[in-house]
Scaffold this motif. Sequence first.
Motif, mmCIF file in Angstrom:
data_model
loop_
_atom_site.group_PDB
_atom_site.id
_atom_site.type_symbol
_atom_site.label_atom_id
_atom_site.label_comp_id
_atom_site.label_asym_id
_atom_site.label_seq_id
_atom_site.Cartn_x
_atom_site.Cartn_y
_atom_site.Cartn_z
ATOM 1 N N ASN A 2 11.247 51.195 -14.584
ATOM 2 C CA ASN A 2 10.620 49.923 -14.236
ATOM 3 C C ASN A 2 11.332 48.733 -14.855
ATOM 4 O O ASN A 2 11.527 47.699 -14.206
ATOM 5 N N TYR A 35 13.490 45.743 -12.813
ATOM 6 C CA TYR A 35 13.097 44.346 -12.990
ATOM 7 C C TYR A 35 14.283 43.511 -13.471
ATOM 8 O O TYR A 35 14.525 42.407 -12.988
ATOM 9 N N HIS A 47 16.637 42.833 -10.540
ATOM 10 C CA HIS A 47 16.026 42.201 -9.358
ATOM 11 C C HIS A 47 16.016 43.128 -8.141
ATOM 12 O O HIS A 47 16.236 42.671 -7.004
ATOM 13 N N ALA A 62 8.117 44.257 -17.350
ATOM 14 C CA ALA A 62 7.456 44.674 -16.112
ATOM 15 C C ALA A 62 6.475 45.825 -16.321
ATOM 16 O O ALA A 62 5.370 45.798 -15.778
ATOM 17 N N CYS A 117 4.601 38.361 -13.204
ATOM 18 C CA CYS A 117 6.060 38.247 -13.280
ATOM 19 C C CYS A 117 6.429 37.078 -14.181
ATOM 20 O O CYS A 117 6.011 35.939 -13.949
ATOM 21 N N LEU A 143 2.315 40.790 -10.492
ATOM 22 C CA LEU A 143 3.143 41.974 -10.277
ATOM 23 C C LEU A 143 2.331 43.004 -9.504
ATOM 24 O O LEU A 143 1.121 43.126 -9.678
ATOM 25 N N PHE A 166 6.312 45.812 -10.136
ATOM 26 C CA PHE A 166 7.419 45.039 -9.582
ATOM 27 C C PHE A 166 6.913 43.753 -8.938
ATOM 28 O O PHE A 166 5.733 43.621 -8.596
ATOM 29 N N CYS A 167 7.838 42.811 -8.770
ATOM 30 C CA CYS A 167 7.552 41.525 -8.139
ATOM 31 C C CYS A 167 8.189 41.497 -6.760
ATOM 32 O O CYS A 167 9.414 41.677 -6.634
ATOM 33 N N GLN A 170 12.292 40.685 -6.726
ATOM 34 C CA GLN A 170 12.960 41.982 -6.665
ATOM 35 C C GLN A 170 13.190 42.318 -5.187
ATOM 36 O O GLN A 170 12.259 42.530 -4.424
#
Length: 243
Positions: A156, A160, A163, A207, A213, A220, A234-235, A239
């Motif tokens: 993770n 992050y 990206h 993350a 984020c 997130l 994750f965003c 990402q």
Amino acid sequence: MPEGPSIIIAKNAAKQFIGQKVAAAAGNAKIDISRLENQKLNDIKTWGKHLLLCFDGFTVRIHFLLFGTYFINETKNALLRLGLTFKNGEFNIYTANVQVLEGNVNDHYDFTADVMNDTWNPASAKAKLADVPNKQVCDALLEQDIFSGVGNIIKNEVLYRVHVHPESLIGKIPDNVLDSVITEARNYSFDFLHWKEKDELKKNWLAHSKKTCKRCDLPLHKEYTGTKKRRSFFCTNCQVLYK
């Protein structure tokens, strides 16, 4: 499940016993425990999530599974899986898988696949990734024959950092971005080790287990991604999803 850096910490804690003979061995591990008595511990190695106790002609492999623990010169109120007594102390292991590997340990492992080993080979990792273009990167990072030692936290945090959306397909990720994934798998593992030794790991997460984020100030997403169905944080704004 302990990740590679945590196993290195275990190795460093137990290295005081290298060169010593096992005075007594005990536990409920399904191996010939009596075989260990009077044997000299020649070395302690790690391969990813495996702790390797090296003796003449064989190696004891310890995998801590999800909740395994170890204690130096201490015990806990639980069934002992493997306990080794040396003249200068004890090494006690609980809730772990213990196996014996016969012969030279180097014949059992490709140490160039271990992201924290001095012989780590990023070119080999990239070649292995080329063979799985339709695999999601969240799954690929957890493949121990490619990124030995990488676990879900590292996965993770790496994605992050670079990206990359966890559901991106390996074959669709641009070459330079894939290089960054490979590089950061090693870089973050050493950051993990440094922070873990200082008991500062969680406060440095960007993350993993987070809700917002830090780059975008947006929520997130938390999903169980890939065929492995492991937690991903994750965003979707910063990402990139390569599909």
